[in-house]
Design a protein around this motif. Structure first.
Motif, PDB file in Angstrom:
ATOM      1  N   ILE A 158       0.849  -1.202   0.000  1.00 52.35           N
ATOM      2  CA  ILE A 158       0.000   0.000   0.000  1.00 52.35           C
ATOM      3  C   ILE A 158       0.878   1.244   0.000  1.00 52.35           C
ATOM      4  O   ILE A 158       1.785   1.378   0.815  1.00 52.35           O
ATOM      5  CB  ILE A 158      -0.919   0.007   1.232  1.00 52.35           C
ATOM      6  N   GLY A 159       0.592   2.172  -0.906  1.00 49.32           N
ATOM      7  CA  GLY A 159       1.237   3.474  -0.917  1.00 49.32           C
ATOM      8  C   GLY A 159       2.703   3.452  -1.292  1.00 49.32           C
ATOM      9  O   GLY A 159       3.257   2.450  -1.713  1.00 49.32           O
ATOM     10  N   GLY A 170       3.982   7.037   3.364  1.00 49.67           N
ATOM     11  CA  GLY A 170       2.663   6.396   3.415  1.00 49.67           C
ATOM     12  C   GLY A 170       2.784   4.889   3.456  1.00 49.67           C
ATOM     13  O   GLY A 170       2.049   4.209   4.165  1.00 49.67           O
ATOM     14  N   GLN A 171       3.727   4.350   2.705  1.00 42.26           N
ATOM     15  CA  GLN A 171       3.955   2.912   2.704  1.00 42.26           C
ATOM     16  C   GLN A 171       4.521   2.466   4.048  1.00 42.26           C
ATOM     17  O   GLN A 171       4.131   1.432   4.583  1.00 42.26           O
ATOM     18  CB  GLN A 171       4.891   2.508   1.571  1.00 42.26           C
ATOM     19  N   THR A 172       5.426   3.243   4.590  1.00 41.68           N
ATOM     20  CA  THR A 172       5.992   2.925   5.903  1.00 41.68           C
ATOM     21  C   THR A 172       4.890   2.889   6.956  1.00 41.68           C
ATOM     22  O   THR A 172       4.829   1.981   7.788  1.00 41.68           O
ATOM     23  CB  THR A 172       7.070   3.960   6.298  1.00 41.68           C
ATOM     24  N   GLY A 189       1.205   0.044  10.475  1.00 40.72           N
ATOM     25  CA  GLY A 189      -0.207  -0.180  10.834  1.00 40.72           C
ATOM     26  C   GLY A 189      -0.635  -1.608  10.571  1.00 40.72           C
ATOM     27  O   GLY A 189      -1.318  -2.228  11.393  1.00 40.72           O
ATOM     28  N   GLY A 190      -0.232  -2.142   9.425  1.00 40.66           N
ATOM     29  CA  GLY A 190      -0.582  -3.521   9.092  1.00 40.66           C
ATOM     30  C   GLY A 190       0.034  -4.518  10.054  1.00 40.66           C
ATOM     31  O   GLY A 190      -0.601  -5.490  10.459  1.00 40.66           O
TER      32      GLY A 190
END
Length: 152
Positions: free
Chosen positions: A41-42, A46-48, A53-54
Motif C-alpha cells: 500500500i502506498g 505512506g507505505q511505511t 499499521g498492518g
C-alpha cells in the motif's frame, strides 16, 4: 489477512498444549502477514505507515485468534484428530463448540504415506466465528503416539 487468520486458527486446532504459545504464535504470524499486506500500500512515508499499521493490526488480530485457540476445548482437538483418523477423503466432519461459539467443518482431501513411513492427510478447514466463515488448507501427519500434528 482473513486467510492468514484462518490458517493460523486451523494450524492451532491440533495443538495438544493449552499454554499461551498460540497467542504469541498468532501475534507473530499476524504481524508478519499484516506487514506484508501493508508493504503493498502506498509509497514513501505512506507505505511505511501502512507497514507499521498492518503489522500492529495483524499482530493484534493474530494474538486474539491465538488466545482464542489457547482456550480451545479438548472436544475440538478430539474432533479434529478423529476426523483425520477415521473420515474417508472427501467426507466432511462438522461440529459446534457451545463454549466458544465456534463452528468447524474439516474435510480430508488427500491421504498418502511419506517416504519415512508416516501417514499424512491434506485437509480443508472452515471455521465460523461470529457469523463469518473462513477457509484454510493444511497438511497433518500422524505421530507415533497416534495423534495428528500440523506440518504446514
Amino acid at each position: 489477512m482473513r486467510y492468514l487468520v484462518v490458517l493460523t486458527l486451523a494450524a492451532m486446532l491440533l495443538a495438544g498444549c493449552t499454554t499461551q504459545k498460540h497467542t504469541v504464535g498468532g501475534a507473530a504470524l499476524g504481524g508478519i502477514g499484516g506487514g506484508v499486506i501493508g508493504s503493498q500500500i502506498g509509497k514513501g512515508t505512506g507505505q511505511t505507515a501502512a507497514i507499521i499499521g498492518g503489522t500492529l493490526l495483524g499482530a493484534a488480530l493474530g494474538g486474539y485468534v491465538g488466545s482464542y485457540m489457547d482456550r480451545m476445548d479438548e472436544m475440538d482437538r478430539r474432533n479434529m484428530n478423529q476426523t483425520l483418523e477415521t473420515k474417508p477423503t472427501g467426507t466432511t466432519s462438522q461440529w459446534h463448540n457451545p463454549d466458544t461459539q465456534t463452528a468447524y467443518a474439516v474435510t480430508p482431501t488427500e491421504t498418502y504415506q511419506r517416504d519415512d513411513g508416516r501417514y499424512c492427510r491434506e485437509y480443508t478447514t472452515e471455521v465460523q466465528i461470529g457469523g463469518e466463515t473462513e477457509k484454510a488448507y493444511g497438511t497433518a501427519c500422524r505421530r507415533d503416539d497416534g495423534a495428528w500434528e500440523i506440518i504446514n
